[in-house]
Design a protein around this motif. Structure first.
Motif: not given
Length: 395
Positions: A9-21, A136-141, A244-246
């Motif tokens: 989950v932590i890894g997905a958070f980082g990946i999601g943040t760098t992708e969508f930011v 990923l979803t929390v990254a966008n939220l 969008f993240g929500a």
């Protein structure tokens, strides 16, 4: 869910943040490097293409490495790539940094999906995969809005320094939380590659390319769309990305909760709903309240397809003899779709259709994914009917 899944989950958070930011930082990056927004969007398309190429390459290179070690190496590569992006003196160097970072994405989620599914009973596998994707979803939220805010308040480089820190946390989490995994036995990858000629696998992967690409076509250009068409101030982009993240969070729960019960009907409904929302979004983009609702709904219906599609491909590929490689390749295909979406959105803008045009372009892509999903379902039904006919003939 097993506690070890939190490392994923932590890894997905980082990946999601760098992708969508990138969606929230495009105007600042374009201004800093003195290029147009569609040119700056190459940071998104290069990342997506890098995931597509890097996923199978790293899976093959790491085929004799344990899943835990491989995840740790990938997290280290993630740290390096984001640091290069943050230090980049030019757009070209920033693109190189994005390419390095992108190599982590597909292999991390590919290995993580298999690992998550192995940790839980069969009837909870989509939920376990969805739990990993919740990062990923929390990254966008949270991650993307905070990253956008950091970029607006300080600089876009500060955002990537912060993401680098998340990468370091991922390395630590993998090393501490993931239990030791055995080194895999040597695999005949020629057999795994042969499975990609299976029509069912190819159809499922086609859905992967087009499904989430639909909302990525729109969200890549959400900053200029909301400021130039809808009339929001630039400061509103932060909370709009939270909306969008929500939507992603809600969609991930929806897909993970119901796809274990009825996977294909879930795909049909969400792909059609996504198309409808995107078409509506194009016509109501000038209305602030309607735009907020559309941003939430396109994210919800779009991301509700992700974990079901991943499970669909894993099932088809397992039956055809290519479970691990196909899982990673499929993550690459998600990002190939993202690259297609970002390119198509930039193309319609560059050809004078306006900043709201990525919405109807994304709607067309979603309909294409729906056609492939229906074809896949019909192929499954035909196979089941043939199986029953043969069984009757035997008796």
């Amino acid at each position: 869910m097993p506690f070890a899944l939190w490392a994923l989950v932590i890894g997905a958070f980082g990946i999601g943040t760098t992708e969508f930011v990138i969606a929230g930082l495009l105007p600042a990056i374009a201004a800093d490097f003195g290029v147009s927004i569609p040119v700056a969007a190459r940071l998104a398309t290069s990342y997506a293409l890098g995931v597509f190429v890097g996923a199978p390459a790293l899976i093959i290179l790491g085929s004799r490495t344990s899943k835990k070690s491989m995840l740790a190496y990938l997290a280290g590569l993630f740290v390096m790539g984001n640091l290069v992006t943050a230090l980049a003196p030019s757009l070209e160097v920033a693109i190189v940094g994005r390419l390095i970072t992108s190599l982590t994405h597909g292999a991390f989620f590919g290995i993580g999906s298999v690992l998550a599914a192995e940790m839980v009973p069969k009837e909870k596998r989509v939920r376990a995969i969805a739990f990993m994707f919740s990062g990923l979803t929390v990254a966008n939220l949270v991650g993307v809005p905070v990253g956008t805010w950091l970029g607006q308040q300080f600089s876009w480089q500060v955002t990537f320094y912060a993401i680098t820190a998340i990468g370091l946390a991922t390395v630590a989490a993998v090393l501490v939380l993931i239990p030791a995994t055995p080194k895999p036995k040597p695999q005949p990858f020629g057999h795994e590659f042969a499975a990609f000629g299976n029509p069912k696998v190819l159809l499922a992967m086609g859905i992967t390319v087009l499904g989430p690409a639909a909302f990525f076509t729109s969200i890549t250009y959400i900053a200029p769309m909301m400021t130039e068409v809808t009339g929001f101030p630039e400061s509103a982009i932060t909370w709009l990305l939270m909306v969008f993240g929500a939507g992603l969070f809600a969609g991930n729960w929806l897909g993970g909760h119901y796809a274990d019960r009825a996977l294909m009907p879930m795909l049909y409904g969400t792909l059609l709903a996504q198309a409808i929302v995107l078409f509506v979004f194009h016509f109501v983009a000038g209305n602030q309240a309607a735009s907020v609702v559309c941003i939430f709904l396109m994210a919800a219906f779009g991301f509700a397809t992700v974990s079901p599609i991943q499970k669909l491909v894993m099932d088809k590929a397992k039956a055809a003899g290519a479970p691990t490689l196909a899982s990673a390749v499929n993550i690459g295909l998600f990002n190939l779709g993202n690259a297609l979406g970002a390119w198509l959105g930039g193309w319609v803008i560059a050809h004078g259709f306006g900043f709201s045009s990525p919405n109807w372009a994304g709607g067309l892509i979603s309909l294409g994914a729906l056609v492939l999903a229906i074809a896949s379902g019909l192929l499954d039904r035909r196979g089941a009917a043939m199986g029953k006919l043969k069984a009757m003939q035997v008796h």
